[in-house]
Design an enzyme around this catalytic site. Structure first.
Site, PDB file in Angstrom:
ATOM      1  N   ARG A  80       0.836  -1.199   0.000  1.00 35.92           N
ATOM      2  CA  ARG A  80       0.000   0.000   0.000  1.00 35.92           C
ATOM      3  C   ARG A  80       0.876   1.256   0.000  1.00 35.92           C
ATOM      4  O   ARG A  80       1.911   1.292   0.658  1.00 35.92           O
ATOM      5  CB  ARG A  80      -0.907  -0.008   1.223  1.00 35.92           C
ATOM      6  CG  ARG A  80      -2.004  -1.045   1.125  1.00 35.92           C
ATOM      7  CD  ARG A  80      -2.754  -1.219   2.450  1.00 35.92           C
ATOM      8  NE  ARG A  80      -3.921  -2.079   2.279  1.00 35.92           N
ATOM      9  CZ  ARG A  80      -3.866  -3.411   2.326  1.00 35.92           C
ATOM     10  NH1 ARG A  80      -2.693  -4.013   2.565  1.00 35.92           N
ATOM     11  NH2 ARG A  80      -4.947  -4.156   2.132  1.00 35.92           N
ATOM     12  N   HIS A 105      -1.031  -2.357  -4.498  1.00 33.50           N
ATOM     13  CA  HIS A 105      -0.548  -3.291  -5.530  1.00 33.50           C
ATOM     14  C   HIS A 105      -0.657  -2.750  -6.948  1.00 33.50           C
ATOM     15  O   HIS A 105      -1.002  -3.489  -7.875  1.00 33.50           O
ATOM     16  CB  HIS A 105      -1.322  -4.606  -5.423  1.00 33.50           C
ATOM     17  CG  HIS A 105      -1.001  -5.439  -4.228  1.00 33.50           C
ATOM     18  ND1 HIS A 105       0.121  -5.264  -3.452  1.00 33.50           N
ATOM     19  CD2 HIS A 105      -1.700  -6.448  -3.647  1.00 33.50           C
ATOM     20  CE1 HIS A 105       0.112  -6.135  -2.462  1.00 33.50           C
ATOM     21  NE2 HIS A 105      -0.970  -6.877  -2.543  1.00 33.50           N
ATOM     22  N   HIS A 179       2.605 -12.697  -6.479  1.00 37.50           N
ATOM     23  CA  HIS A 179       1.593 -12.873  -5.434  1.00 37.50           C
ATOM     24  C   HIS A 179       0.996 -14.286  -5.453  1.00 37.50           C
ATOM     25  O   HIS A 179      -0.206 -14.458  -5.208  1.00 37.50           O
ATOM     26  CB  HIS A 179       0.484 -11.833  -5.607  1.00 37.50           C
ATOM     27  CG  HIS A 179      -0.190 -11.426  -4.330  1.00 37.50           C
ATOM     28  ND1 HIS A 179      -1.000 -12.268  -3.629  1.00 37.50           N
ATOM     29  CD2 HIS A 179      -0.172 -10.271  -3.638  1.00 37.50           C
ATOM     30  CE1 HIS A 179      -1.464 -11.653  -2.565  1.00 37.50           C
ATOM     31  NE2 HIS A 179      -0.979 -10.434  -2.538  1.00 37.50           N
ATOM     32  N   THR A 180       1.832 -15.270  -5.706  1.00 31.90           N
ATOM     33  CA  THR A 180       1.345 -16.649  -5.682  1.00 31.90           C
ATOM     34  C   THR A 180       1.015 -17.072  -4.260  1.00 31.90           C
ATOM     35  O   THR A 180       1.745 -16.768  -3.320  1.00 31.90           O
ATOM     36  CB  THR A 180       2.401 -17.598  -6.280  1.00 31.90           C
ATOM     37  OG1 THR A 180       2.497 -17.339  -7.690  1.00 31.90           O
ATOM     38  CG2 THR A 180       2.041 -19.065  -6.079  1.00 31.90           C
ATOM     39  N   TYR A 181      -0.136 -17.756  -4.104  1.00 30.69           N
ATOM     40  CA  TYR A 181      -0.524 -18.341  -2.819  1.00 30.69           C
ATOM     41  C   TYR A 181      -0.099 -19.809  -2.861  1.00 30.69           C
ATOM     42  O   TYR A 181      -0.627 -20.577  -3.679  1.00 30.69           O
ATOM     43  CB  TYR A 181      -2.037 -18.285  -2.622  1.00 30.69           C
ATOM     44  CG  TYR A 181      -2.643 -16.911  -2.409  1.00 30.69           C
ATOM     45  CD1 TYR A 181      -2.640 -15.959  -3.421  1.00 30.69           C
ATOM     46  CD2 TYR A 181      -3.237 -16.586  -1.195  1.00 30.69           C
ATOM     47  CE1 TYR A 181      -3.215 -14.708  -3.217  1.00 30.69           C
ATOM     48  CE2 TYR A 181      -3.816 -15.338  -0.987  1.00 30.69           C
ATOM     49  CZ  TYR A 181      -3.803 -14.407  -2.007  1.00 30.69           C
ATOM     50  OH  TYR A 181      -4.376 -13.171  -1.794  1.00 30.69           O
ATOM     51  N   ASP A 252       0.410 -10.479   7.829  1.00 30.47           N
ATOM     52  CA  ASP A 252       0.287  -9.699   6.595  1.00 30.47           C
ATOM     53  C   ASP A 252       1.436  -8.700   6.597  1.00 30.47           C
ATOM     54  O   ASP A 252       1.276  -7.566   6.144  1.00 30.47           O
ATOM     55  CB  ASP A 252      -1.068  -8.980   6.589  1.00 30.47           C
ATOM     56  CG  ASP A 252      -1.437  -8.457   5.213  1.00 30.47           C
ATOM     57  OD1 ASP A 252      -2.546  -7.912   5.049  1.00 30.47           O
ATOM     58  OD2 ASP A 252      -0.607  -8.595   4.298  1.00 30.47           O
ATOM     59  N   GLU A 312       5.946 -12.765  -0.505  1.00 30.04           N
ATOM     60  CA  GLU A 312       6.136 -11.751  -1.547  1.00 30.04           C
ATOM     61  C   GLU A 312       7.486 -11.050  -1.345  1.00 30.04           C
ATOM     62  O   GLU A 312       7.588 -10.053  -0.628  1.00 30.04           O
ATOM     63  CB  GLU A 312       4.985 -10.750  -1.508  1.00 30.04           C
ATOM     64  CG  GLU A 312       3.603 -11.367  -1.634  1.00 30.04           C
ATOM     65  CD  GLU A 312       2.504 -10.443  -1.133  1.00 30.04           C
ATOM     66  OE1 GLU A 312       2.526  -9.238  -1.481  1.00 30.04           O
ATOM     67  OE2 GLU A 312       1.635 -10.919  -0.380  1.00 30.04           O
TER      68      GLU A 312
HETATM   69  C1  G6D Z   1      -5.169  -7.924   1.700  1.00 25.96           C
HETATM   70  O1  G6D Z   1      -3.675  -6.854   3.235  1.00 25.96           O
HETATM   71  C2  G6D Z   1      -3.785  -7.923   2.310  1.00 25.96           C
HETATM   72  C3  G6D Z   1      -2.728  -7.769   1.259  1.00 25.96           C
HETATM   73  O2  G6D Z   1      -1.452  -7.901   1.838  1.00 25.96           O
HETATM   74  C4  G6D Z   1      -2.929  -8.817   0.178  1.00 25.96           C
HETATM   75  O3  G6D Z   1      -1.949  -8.660  -0.817  1.00 25.96           O
HETATM   76  C5  G6D Z   1      -4.318  -8.670  -0.409  1.00 25.96           C
HETATM   77  O4  G6D Z   1      -5.281  -8.831   0.602  1.00 25.96           O
HETATM   78  C6  G6D Z   1      -4.587  -9.726  -1.470  1.00 25.96           C
HETATM   79  O5  G6D Z   1      -5.482  -6.646   1.262  1.00 25.96           O
END
Ligand code: G6D
Length: 347
Positions: A80, A105, A179-181, A252, A312
């Site tokens: 952010r 992002h 941003h892969t989960y 986070d 990330e």
């Molecule tokens: C939420 O705060 C989180 C971020 O870090 C994440 O990248 C996003 O969801 C997908 O906003």
């Protein structure tokens, strides 16, 4: 090494192309030239079972409707930017607003929602996908025309490289990531709560109510943010620590990384899968999927919090407002190079 190419739908009147690279041990990565999204990543468990280990979809429509950046490249600036504005050389730039009063992002049409040109490069024991895009001066409010490359390389040794190269015609800010989960259980069999993470990081950055760094770097010692000798993600989910509570019962947070080998190790003891990450970036944001929607099916599995986690690797989020941290400003003509190596294995 093998390469397969297929169509993954249409966007803005253009065909979106999926490339699938595989190696002789069965490891496979599929990515599309929309957002350089990694839609699938197949890796073996300790018994050689080949299963998907990332959150992803099979149609663009599902990405449009349900994806919180699943698998996508993030830019121009990950994280952010407070107040969706910053000042550089006396000029204040107002960025696209897409997260309350802030910019998240890269904005409304960040790199994750961009159609990239793509080329293939074949090496002796590797194949690379070279994605290219010219982000024009003023895109989402950022100064400078930035020529960007995103390069994914898979090798025969189950290594996957994320490389980002860019150059700008003006002084600007840039902070890219992927941003892969990840969910190493395979085919989303379980959540990531029992995944064990080891991080070579002595400090994490605290967040404010808007999930933006406060500017404070805190020692991890004695807290659930201490991953130096390994810790289950569940510890942070269950913790009463004000920072894990603030993040929605989980993590986070940016962690400042030591310059070392094998800075990040993620292990799923059930399947035996491991992921080692090494990067030239100063930080990694650990996001444990605290806000994943519940009413979505992901390839037949009902989505829920903690179904995947993100590592990330990047610069410092909102660094432009915190001069005490390493900057994300790049000079006119100065080459930007971010590289992260992921090595997949088993125990
Ligand atoms: C939420 O705060 C989180 C971020 O870090 C994440 O990248 C996003 O969801 C997908 O906003």
């Amino acid at each position: 090494m093998n390469l397969a190419i297929s169509e993954f739908g249409k966007r803005e009147g253009k065909k979106i192309i999926a490339h699938t690279i595989s190696n002789s041990s069965g490891m496979q990565i599929t990515s599309i030239n929309y957002g350089c999204i990694i839609t699938k990543l197949i890796a073996p468990d300790r018994n050689g079972n080949l299963e998907n280990i990332v959150l992803g979809f099979d149609t663009l429509e599902e990405y449009d409707r349900h994806s919180p950046y699943f698998g996508a490249v993030i830019g121009r600036h990950a994280g952010r930017i407070a107040g969706r504005r910053f000042t550089l050389d006396g000029i204040t730039y107002r960025l696209a607003k897409n997260d309350e009063g802030n910019h998240l992002h890269g904005g409304l049409k960040g790199f994750d929602k961009t159609i990239w040109d793509v080329e293939i490069k074949e090496g002796k024991d590797s194949i690379s996908l070279v994605y290219h895009f010219l982000s024009k001066d003023g895109a989402e409010g950022y100064p400078g025309s930035v020529d960007v490359k995103v390069i994914y390389t898979l090798t025969e040794k189950n290594e996957l490289f994320f490389s980002y190269e860019a150059v700008s015609d003006k002084r600007t800010i840039l902070n890219m990531t992927n941003h892969t989960y990840f969910n190493l259980s395979g085919n989303l069999k379980t959540t990531i709560e029992q995944h064990e993470l080891t991080l070579k990081s002595n400090q994490f950055l605290t967040l404010n109510e808007a999930l933006i760094p406060t500017g404070e770097a805190v020692d991890v010692e004695g807290t659930v943010f201490d991953f130096r000798t390994g810790r289950r993600i569940q510890d942070g989910i269950e913790s009463a620590h004000p920072q894990t509570r603030l993040a929605g019962n989980g993590y986070d947070h940016p962690f400042l990384l030591e310059k070392a080998e094998e800075q990040i190790l993620l292990t799923d003891h059930e399947s035996g899968r491991t992921l080692i990450m090494e990067t030239n970036q100063p930080a990694v944001v650990l996001y444990t999927g605290n806000q994943l929607e519940g009413n979505v099916e992901i390839r037949g599995t009902k989505s829920q919090s903690y179904l995947g986690l993100c590592l990330e690797t990047q610069g410092i989020p909102d660094a432009i407002h915190h001069p005490q941290f390493q900057t994300t400003v790049i000079e006119k003509g100065e080459p930007y190079k971010s590289i992260t190596k992921l090595t997949f294995g088993t125990v």
